[in-house]
Design a protein around this motif. Structure first.
Motif, mmCIF file in Angstrom:
data_model
loop_
_atom_site.group_PDB
_atom_site.id
_atom_site.type_symbol
_atom_site.label_atom_id
_atom_site.label_comp_id
_atom_site.label_asym_id
_atom_site.label_seq_id
_atom_site.Cartn_x
_atom_site.Cartn_y
_atom_site.Cartn_z
ATOM 1 N N GLU A 10 13.265 9.759 -0.680
ATOM 2 C CA GLU A 10 13.057 8.382 -0.273
ATOM 3 C C GLU A 10 11.567 8.052 -0.192
ATOM 4 O OE1 GLU A 10 15.205 7.104 3.086
ATOM 5 O OE2 GLU A 10 17.119 7.979 2.453
ATOM 6 N N ALA A 11 10.762 8.997 0.343
ATOM 7 C CA ALA A 11 9.323 8.760 0.422
ATOM 8 C C ALA A 11 8.714 8.694 -0.974
ATOM 9 C CB ALA A 11 8.651 9.853 1.244
ATOM 10 N N MET A 12 9.162 9.583 -1.872
ATOM 11 C CA MET A 12 8.634 9.565 -3.239
ATOM 12 C C MET A 12 9.003 8.275 -3.960
ATOM 13 S SD MET A 12 6.904 12.352 -3.753
ATOM 14 C CE MET A 12 6.365 12.081 -2.061
ATOM 15 N N ALA A 13 10.241 7.831 -3.756
ATOM 16 C CA ALA A 13 10.661 6.574 -4.381
ATOM 17 C C ALA A 13 9.849 5.402 -3.847
ATOM 18 C CB ALA A 13 12.153 6.350 -4.150
ATOM 19 N N GLY A 14 9.537 5.443 -2.546
ATOM 20 C CA GLY A 14 8.710 4.392 -1.969
ATOM 21 C C GLY A 14 7.309 4.388 -2.548
ATOM 22 N N LEU A 15 6.739 5.565 -2.750
ATOM 23 C CA LEU A 15 5.416 5.652 -3.377
ATOM 24 C C LEU A 15 5.455 5.094 -4.792
ATOM 25 C CD1 LEU A 15 3.957 9.140 -2.361
ATOM 26 C CD2 LEU A 15 3.069 6.894 -1.741
ATOM 27 N N GLY A 55 0.799 -1.213 0.000
ATOM 28 C CA GLY A 55 0.000 0.000 0.000
ATOM 29 C C GLY A 55 0.834 1.266 0.000
ATOM 30 N N PRO A 56 0.173 2.433 -0.124
ATOM 31 C CA PRO A 56 0.920 3.694 -0.220
ATOM 32 C C PRO A 56 1.644 4.066 1.064
ATOM 33 C CG PRO A 56 -1.458 4.095 -0.105
ATOM 34 C CD PRO A 56 -1.282 2.631 -0.295
ATOM 35 N N VAL A 57 1.088 3.726 2.230
ATOM 36 C CA VAL A 57 1.761 4.062 3.488
ATOM 37 C C VAL A 57 3.046 3.257 3.628
ATOM 38 C CG1 VAL A 57 1.583 3.944 5.998
ATOM 39 C CG2 VAL A 57 -0.344 4.803 4.647
ATOM 40 N N GLU A 58 2.979 1.966 3.355
ATOM 41 C CA GLU A 58 4.188 1.148 3.409
ATOM 42 C C GLU A 58 5.217 1.650 2.402
ATOM 43 O OE1 GLU A 58 4.876 -3.563 3.637
ATOM 44 O OE2 GLU A 58 4.536 -2.822 1.611
ATOM 45 N N GLY A 59 4.744 2.067 1.216
ATOM 46 C CA GLY A 59 5.678 2.571 0.211
ATOM 47 C C GLY A 59 6.355 3.859 0.653
ATOM 48 N N ALA A 60 5.563 4.821 1.163
ATOM 49 C CA ALA A 60 6.138 6.104 1.561
ATOM 50 C C ALA A 60 7.094 5.958 2.728
ATOM 51 C CB ALA A 60 5.023 7.085 1.912
ATOM 52 N N ALA A 61 6.780 5.021 3.632
ATOM 53 C CA ALA A 61 7.643 4.815 4.795
ATOM 54 C C ALA A 61 8.781 3.851 4.517
ATOM 55 C CB ALA A 61 6.811 4.305 5.971
ATOM 56 N N ARG A 62 8.844 3.311 3.277
ATOM 57 C CA ARG A 62 9.880 2.349 2.901
ATOM 58 C C ARG A 62 9.902 1.175 3.880
ATOM 59 N NH1 ARG A 62 13.202 4.649 -1.037
ATOM 60 N NH2 ARG A 62 13.861 2.498 -1.370
ATOM 61 N N SER A 63 8.714 0.613 4.124
ATOM 62 C CA SER A 63 8.526 -0.503 5.066
ATOM 63 C C SER A 63 8.818 -0.105 6.503
ATOM 64 C CB SER A 63 9.384 -1.708 4.668
ATOM 65 O OG SER A 63 9.001 -2.177 3.389
ATOM 66 N N GLY A 64 8.949 1.190 6.758
ATOM 67 C CA GLY A 64 9.109 1.672 8.122
ATOM 68 C C GLY A 64 7.761 2.033 8.708
ATOM 69 N N ALA A 106 7.911 9.731 7.817
ATOM 70 C CA ALA A 106 7.675 8.526 7.016
ATOM 71 C C ALA A 106 9.018 7.847 6.785
ATOM 72 C CB ALA A 106 7.015 8.873 5.683
ATOM 73 N N GLY A 107 9.294 6.816 7.584
ATOM 74 C CA GLY A 107 10.596 6.165 7.466
ATOM 75 C C GLY A 107 11.705 7.145 7.784
#
Length: 349
Positions: A291-296, A205-214, A258-259
């Protein structure tokens, strides 16, 4: 020796009886007050439920029980369900409301066996965890003080429900109280505060992506103008009426973590379109936003424009680890970062 001299003096027992009599009278008076209060509570509940029903709400529960004598008033609502005209609502195996008998204007409501959140058109989510509670006070004022919190909640969508972005969190908190100007409550404004502490996103999901699994944390506060317009009886709910009355969020301030990325946010004013999407802009002072954008960009959420997120990540990464001044714009129903449309704008209703 005379008989009078031989007879010991008799002591009156009135001194022993009087304190017990006083206690008995006070207990009888207090018991009368408690039963009168319990009857008033049941009567007012029936009146409020009827008013909600006439306004388009759906309120149902099994027979209510009132207890707690002598010092508390405890009202239990088995199999409770409250659904707004918009279709959003909550249900619980049991809701319990408690107040001190000497202060019936301050209530605490708990859901000892968890809650189920109903989302209009999106299905239901079961909310578990270590506690769900709400307190409300100053009920006689125009706007009461309200505080709701979830302690270490978990969010589990039902099999037929749409995904929910958050799987669990350490703490969720919402507060609302009248806005004070020079120590005096404003006429038609409310202050609100929302905290989300160490939330874990659902897989992909987007939260996991933005936080980079954090983990994601946020704290946001704002003032709601035209607060008395937060009511409505149609399917769009209370925010539709507020939006039509030019309601706004002003003095928006907050912080996001976020991460490894973080940002401070601010906005002078945010409003909503007729379809409920936010309009306006947020200023961000961001650290390591790339990093958050890359996770998204790597998330599997259909709500995220992964191509645009990848472009924003590349632009942010070019700045290195230096703090960046960014602006998020909510326009045309989308969330824009510069020329990149990242995702739909947040939706109020």
């Amino acid at each position: 020796m005379t008989d009078a001299a031989q007879t010991p003096p008799r002591h009156s027992r009135r001194g022993l009886v009087v304190p017990f009599a006083i206690v008995g009278v006070l207990l009888a008076a207090w018991t009368g007050w408690w039963f009168w209060l319990a009857d008033q509570i049941e009567t007012r509940l029936a009146v409020h439920e009827q008013a909600l029903s006439e306004a388009g709400w759906r309120v149902s529960h099994q027979p209510v029980s009132v207890g707690g004598w002598p010092f508390r008033t405890r009202v239990a609502f088995p199999a409770a369900e409250i659904v707004a005209p918009s279709g959003h609502g909550v249900s619980a195996p049991e809701l319990v409301a408690e107040a001190n008998a000497w202060n019936p204007g301050h209530w605490v409501v708990i859901a000892p066996d968890g809650l189920t959140l109903s989302r209009a058109g999106k299905g239901r989510i079961d909310i578990g965890g270590d506690g769900a509670r709400m307190s409300v006070s100053h009920l006689r004022d125009r706007f009461p003080d309200l505080r709701a919190e979830l302690i270490r909640p978990t969010f589990t969508p039902r099999p037929d429900a749409e995904p929910f972005p958050i799987a669990s969190a350490e703490h969720v908190q919402f507060e609302m109280r009248p806005h004070l100007t020079d120590g005096v409550a404003a006429t038609d404004e409310l202050d609100v505060l929302f905290r989300l502490i160490e939330a874990r996103g659902r897989p992909g999901g987007p939260v996991e992506g933005a936080a980079r699994s954090g983990r994601l944390s946020m704290e946001i506060e704002a003032t709601i103008e035209q607060a008395s317009r937060l009511r409505g009886v149609d399917s769009a709910g209370v925010f539709a009426n507020w939006t039509a009355a030019d309601g706004r969020f002003t003095g928006v301030r907050g912080r996001l973590l976020a991460g490894e990325s973080s940002a401070r946010i601010s906005s002078d004013a945010l409003s909503a379109r007729a379809d409920g999407r936010l309009e306006g802009q947020l200023a961000l002072t961001a650290e390591r936003p790339g990093e958050a954008m890359a996770g998204l960009a790597g998330s599997r959420s259909g709500a995220v424009n992964r191509v645009a997120a990848a472009g924003a990540a590349a632009a942010a990464s070019a700045q290195g680890d230096r703090p960046m001044e960014l602006v998020l714009r909510f326009r045309d129903g989308r969330t824009w970062l510069g020329p990149f449309a990242l995702a739909p704008a947040p939706k109020l209703f």
